[in-house]
Design a protein around this motif. Structure first.
Motif, PDB file in Angstrom:
ATOM      1  N   GLU A 250       0.807  -1.121   0.153  1.00  0.00           N
ATOM      2  CA  GLU A 250      -0.007  -0.002  -0.090  1.00  0.00           C
ATOM      3  C   GLU A 250       0.951   1.384   0.034  1.00  0.00           C
ATOM      4  OE1 GLU A 250      -3.733   2.098   2.463  1.00  0.00           O
ATOM      5  OE2 GLU A 250      -2.756   0.165   3.327  1.00  0.00           O
ATOM      6  N   GLU A 251       1.870   1.387   0.886  1.00  0.00           N
ATOM      7  CA  GLU A 251       2.655   2.434   0.584  1.00  0.00           C
ATOM      8  C   GLU A 251       3.687   2.744  -0.563  1.00  0.00           C
ATOM      9  OE1 GLU A 251       6.871   3.502   2.925  1.00  0.00           O
ATOM     10  OE2 GLU A 251       5.527   2.525   4.156  1.00  0.00           O
ATOM     11  N   PHE A 252       4.016   1.471  -0.879  1.00  0.00           N
ATOM     12  CA  PHE A 252       4.630   1.619  -2.364  1.00  0.00           C
ATOM     13  C   PHE A 252       3.719   2.282  -3.367  1.00  0.00           C
ATOM     14  CE2 PHE A 252       5.890  -0.069  -6.470  1.00  0.00           C
ATOM     15  CZ  PHE A 252       7.296   0.198  -6.633  1.00  0.00           C
ATOM     16  N   VAL A 253       2.775   1.770  -3.532  1.00  0.00           N
ATOM     17  CA  VAL A 253       1.383   2.168  -4.470  1.00  0.00           C
ATOM     18  C   VAL A 253       1.362   3.731  -4.283  1.00  0.00           C
ATOM     19  CG1 VAL A 253      -1.010   2.164  -5.295  1.00  0.00           C
ATOM     20  CG2 VAL A 253       0.476  -0.018  -4.910  1.00  0.00           C
ATOM     21  N   ARG A 254       1.051   4.213  -3.061  1.00  0.00           N
ATOM     22  CA  ARG A 254       0.798   5.646  -2.555  1.00  0.00           C
ATOM     23  C   ARG A 254       1.915   6.530  -3.065  1.00  0.00           C
ATOM     24  NH1 ARG A 254      -3.825   6.179  -0.333  1.00  0.00           N
ATOM     25  NH2 ARG A 254      -4.737   4.446   1.179  1.00  0.00           N
ATOM     26  N   GLU A 255       3.102   5.967  -3.192  1.00  0.00           N
ATOM     27  CA  GLU A 255       4.446   6.906  -3.135  1.00  0.00           C
ATOM     28  C   GLU A 255       4.731   6.818  -4.847  1.00  0.00           C
ATOM     29  OE1 GLU A 255       7.868   5.648  -1.063  1.00  0.00           O
ATOM     30  OE2 GLU A 255       6.683   5.987   0.860  1.00  0.00           O
ATOM     31  N   VAL A 256       4.218   5.841  -5.523  1.00  0.00           N
ATOM     32  CA  VAL A 256       4.782   5.386  -6.914  1.00  0.00           C
ATOM     33  C   VAL A 256       3.868   5.474  -7.987  1.00  0.00           C
ATOM     34  CG1 VAL A 256       6.025   3.794  -8.528  1.00  0.00           C
ATOM     35  CG2 VAL A 256       6.654   3.908  -6.165  1.00  0.00           C
ATOM     36  N   PHE A 257       2.448   5.260  -7.596  1.00  0.00           N
ATOM     37  CA  PHE A 257       1.659   5.416  -8.580  1.00  0.00           C
ATOM     38  C   PHE A 257       1.284   6.534  -9.099  1.00  0.00           C
ATOM     39  CE2 PHE A 257      -3.014   4.894 -10.036  1.00  0.00           C
ATOM     40  CZ  PHE A 257      -2.784   3.897 -10.773  1.00  0.00           C
ATOM     41  N   SER A 258       1.121   6.685 -10.369  1.00  0.00           N
ATOM     42  CA  SER A 258       0.786   8.107 -11.209  1.00  0.00           C
ATOM     43  C   SER A 258      -0.502   7.974 -11.901  1.00  0.00           C
ATOM     44  CB  SER A 258       1.754   8.492 -12.121  1.00  0.00           C
ATOM     45  OG  SER A 258       1.907   7.348 -13.056  1.00  0.00           O
ATOM     46  N   GLY A 259      -1.573   8.610 -11.183  1.00  0.00           N
ATOM     47  CA  GLY A 259      -3.003   8.548 -11.607  1.00  0.00           C
ATOM     48  C   GLY A 259      -3.702   9.636 -10.751  1.00  0.00           C
ATOM     49  N   SER A 260      -5.008   9.581 -11.272  1.00  0.00           N
ATOM     50  CA  SER A 260      -5.856  10.451 -10.274  1.00  0.00           C
ATOM     51  C   SER A 260      -5.875  10.015  -8.695  1.00  0.00           C
ATOM     52  CB  SER A 260      -7.275  10.514 -11.033  1.00  0.00           C
ATOM     53  OG  SER A 260      -7.946   9.174 -10.552  1.00  0.00           O
ATOM     54  N   GLU A 261      -6.433  10.765  -8.177  1.00  0.00           N
ATOM     55  CA  GLU A 261      -6.488  10.726  -6.553  1.00  0.00           C
ATOM     56  C   GLU A 261      -7.476   9.518  -6.408  1.00  0.00           C
ATOM     57  OE1 GLU A 261      -7.889  13.137  -2.794  1.00  0.00           O
ATOM     58  OE2 GLU A 261      -6.688  14.181  -4.385  1.00  0.00           O
ATOM     59  N   ASP A 262      -8.532   9.203  -7.194  1.00  0.00           N
ATOM     60  CA  ASP A 262      -9.346   8.211  -7.038  1.00  0.00           C
ATOM     61  C   ASP A 262      -8.630   6.894  -7.356  1.00  0.00           C
ATOM     62  OD1 ASP A 262     -11.330   9.794  -5.974  1.00  0.00           O
ATOM     63  OD2 ASP A 262     -12.474  10.012  -7.845  1.00  0.00           O
ATOM     64  N   GLU A 263      -8.035   7.020  -8.671  1.00  0.00           N
ATOM     65  CA  GLU A 263      -7.191   5.657  -9.135  1.00  0.00           C
ATOM     66  C   GLU A 263      -6.399   5.604  -8.283  1.00  0.00           C
ATOM     67  OE1 GLU A 263      -7.677   6.462 -13.922  1.00  0.00           O
ATOM     68  OE2 GLU A 263      -5.893   7.287 -13.050  1.00  0.00           O
ATOM     69  N   THR A 264      -5.551   6.344  -7.401  1.00  0.00           N
ATOM     70  CA  THR A 264      -4.373   6.106  -6.578  1.00  0.00           C
ATOM     71  C   THR A 264      -5.039   5.444  -5.351  1.00  0.00           C
ATOM     72  OG1 THR A 264      -3.170   7.888  -7.378  1.00  0.00           O
ATOM     73  CG2 THR A 264      -2.551   6.956  -5.203  1.00  0.00           C
ATOM     74  N   GLU A 265      -6.319   5.895  -4.917  1.00  0.00           N
ATOM     75  CA  GLU A 265      -6.878   5.120  -3.714  1.00  0.00           C
ATOM     76  C   GLU A 265      -7.255   3.759  -4.064  1.00  0.00           C
ATOM     77  OE1 GLU A 265      -7.901   4.891  -0.221  1.00  0.00           O
ATOM     78  OE2 GLU A 265      -6.646   6.600  -0.717  1.00  0.00           O
ATOM     79  N   ALA A 266      -7.869   3.673  -5.122  1.00  0.00           N
ATOM     80  CA  ALA A 266      -8.239   2.250  -5.701  1.00  0.00           C
ATOM     81  C   ALA A 266      -7.186   1.270  -5.493  1.00  0.00           C
ATOM     82  CB  ALA A 266      -9.053   2.454  -6.786  1.00  0.00           C
ATOM     83  N   ALA A 267      -6.001   1.627  -6.260  1.00  0.00           N
ATOM     84  CA  ALA A 267      -4.666   0.966  -6.249  1.00  0.00           C
ATOM     85  C   ALA A 267      -4.488   0.581  -4.918  1.00  0.00           C
ATOM     86  CB  ALA A 267      -3.707   1.520  -7.297  1.00  0.00           C
ATOM     87  N   ALA A 268      -4.400   1.681  -4.148  1.00  0.00           N
ATOM     88  CA  ALA A 268      -3.921   1.372  -2.992  1.00  0.00           C
ATOM     89  C   ALA A 268      -4.701   0.248  -1.995  1.00  0.00           C
ATOM     90  CB  ALA A 268      -3.866   2.794  -2.016  1.00  0.00           C
ATOM     91  N   VAL A 269      -6.117   0.414  -2.282  1.00  0.00           N
ATOM     92  CA  VAL A 269      -6.835  -0.537  -1.400  1.00  0.00           C
ATOM     93  C   VAL A 269      -6.616  -1.890  -2.036  1.00  0.00           C
ATOM     94  CG1 VAL A 269      -9.385  -1.185  -1.381  1.00  0.00           C
ATOM     95  CG2 VAL A 269      -8.775   1.000  -1.079  1.00  0.00           C
ATOM     96  N   GLN A 270      -6.343  -1.905  -3.385  1.00  0.00           N
ATOM     97  CA  GLN A 270      -6.177  -3.359  -3.914  1.00  0.00           C
ATOM     98  C   GLN A 270      -4.739  -3.865  -3.338  1.00  0.00           C
ATOM     99  OE1 GLN A 270      -6.150  -2.664  -8.160  1.00  0.00           O
ATOM    100  NE2 GLN A 270      -8.065  -3.733  -8.450  1.00  0.00           N
ATOM    101  N   ALA A 271      -3.854  -2.935  -3.301  1.00  0.00           N
ATOM    102  CA  ALA A 271      -2.275  -3.415  -2.617  1.00  0.00           C
ATOM    103  C   ALA A 271      -2.703  -3.828  -1.349  1.00  0.00           C
ATOM    104  CB  ALA A 271      -1.372  -1.991  -2.887  1.00  0.00           C
ATOM    105  N   ALA A 272      -3.274  -2.959  -0.549  1.00  0.00           N
ATOM    106  CA  ALA A 272      -3.518  -3.272   0.898  1.00  0.00           C
ATOM    107  C   ALA A 272      -4.285  -4.838   1.008  1.00  0.00           C
ATOM    108  CB  ALA A 272      -4.505  -2.269   1.425  1.00  0.00           C
ATOM    109  N   ALA A 273      -4.792  -5.140  -0.098  1.00  0.00           N
ATOM    110  CA  ALA A 273      -5.434  -6.526  -0.277  1.00  0.00           C
ATOM    111  C   ALA A 273      -4.290  -7.656  -0.546  1.00  0.00           C
ATOM    112  CB  ALA A 273      -6.830  -6.659  -0.818  1.00  0.00           C
TER     113      ALA A 273
END
Length: 160
Positions: A84-107
């Motif tokens: 989740e931390e990696f995704v929040r730091e590295v993912f480049s997308g909109s805020e909603d896309e970043t949040e969705a990717a972070a939730v997936q990563a946390a899972a």
């Protein structure tokens, strides 16, 4: 199981007491036979009874778990936090896309890490020195560790 050495000791003592006439010799012979009996009993227990008991316990006893379930769960949680931390730091997308990717990563989703790894591996020197390649590789190793621990847990459950 220890009746045979004890019977031999009693017979030997009885014989020694009848043959020897001197009190000192009798006492020395009885002490020797007592020590011999104790040594025989200790040898019998150490080299036969205990090993057979251990073998039977191993064969017919309850299996001991190979891995502590709390350790495996802690590794899993640690991986999910790191993803989740990696995704929040590295993912480049909109805020909603970043949040969705972070939730997936946390899972436990490795999708973003795999994408970053593929992109960084195309330019390994640049990815190694200035990119996220080492971190993505460490996360993949941690993911493999978690998968291995889960398989060991599963094997332990099957053996119960």
């Amino acid at each position: 199981g220890q009746l045979l050495p004890a019977a031999l000791l009693v017979a030997a003592c009885w014989y020694a007491a009848g043959v020897l006439t001197s009190n000192e010799r009798t006492r020395a012979a009885l002490d020797l036979l007592t020590k011999l009996g104790a040594d025989t009993q200790r040898f019998w227990t150490t080299h036969f009874v205990d090993p057979v008991r251990d073998i039977l316990a191993e064969l017919y006893g309850a299996p001991r778990p190979s891995i502590d379930t709390a350790t495996a769960a802690a590794s899993r949680k640690s991986l999910h936090r790191a993803l989740e931390e990696f995704v929040r730091e590295v993912f480049s997308g909109s805020e909603d896309e970043t949040e969705a990717a972070a939730v997936q990563a946390a899972a436990g989703s490795m999708e973003v890490i795999n994408t970053v790894f593929e992109a960084e591996a195309r330019r390994p020197l640049n990815g190694l020195l200035r990119g996220q390649l080492p971190r993505a590789m460490l996360l993949q190793i941690q993911h493999l560790k978690v998968l291995l621990e889960e398989q060991v847990e599963y094997a332990d459950q099957m053996l119960k």
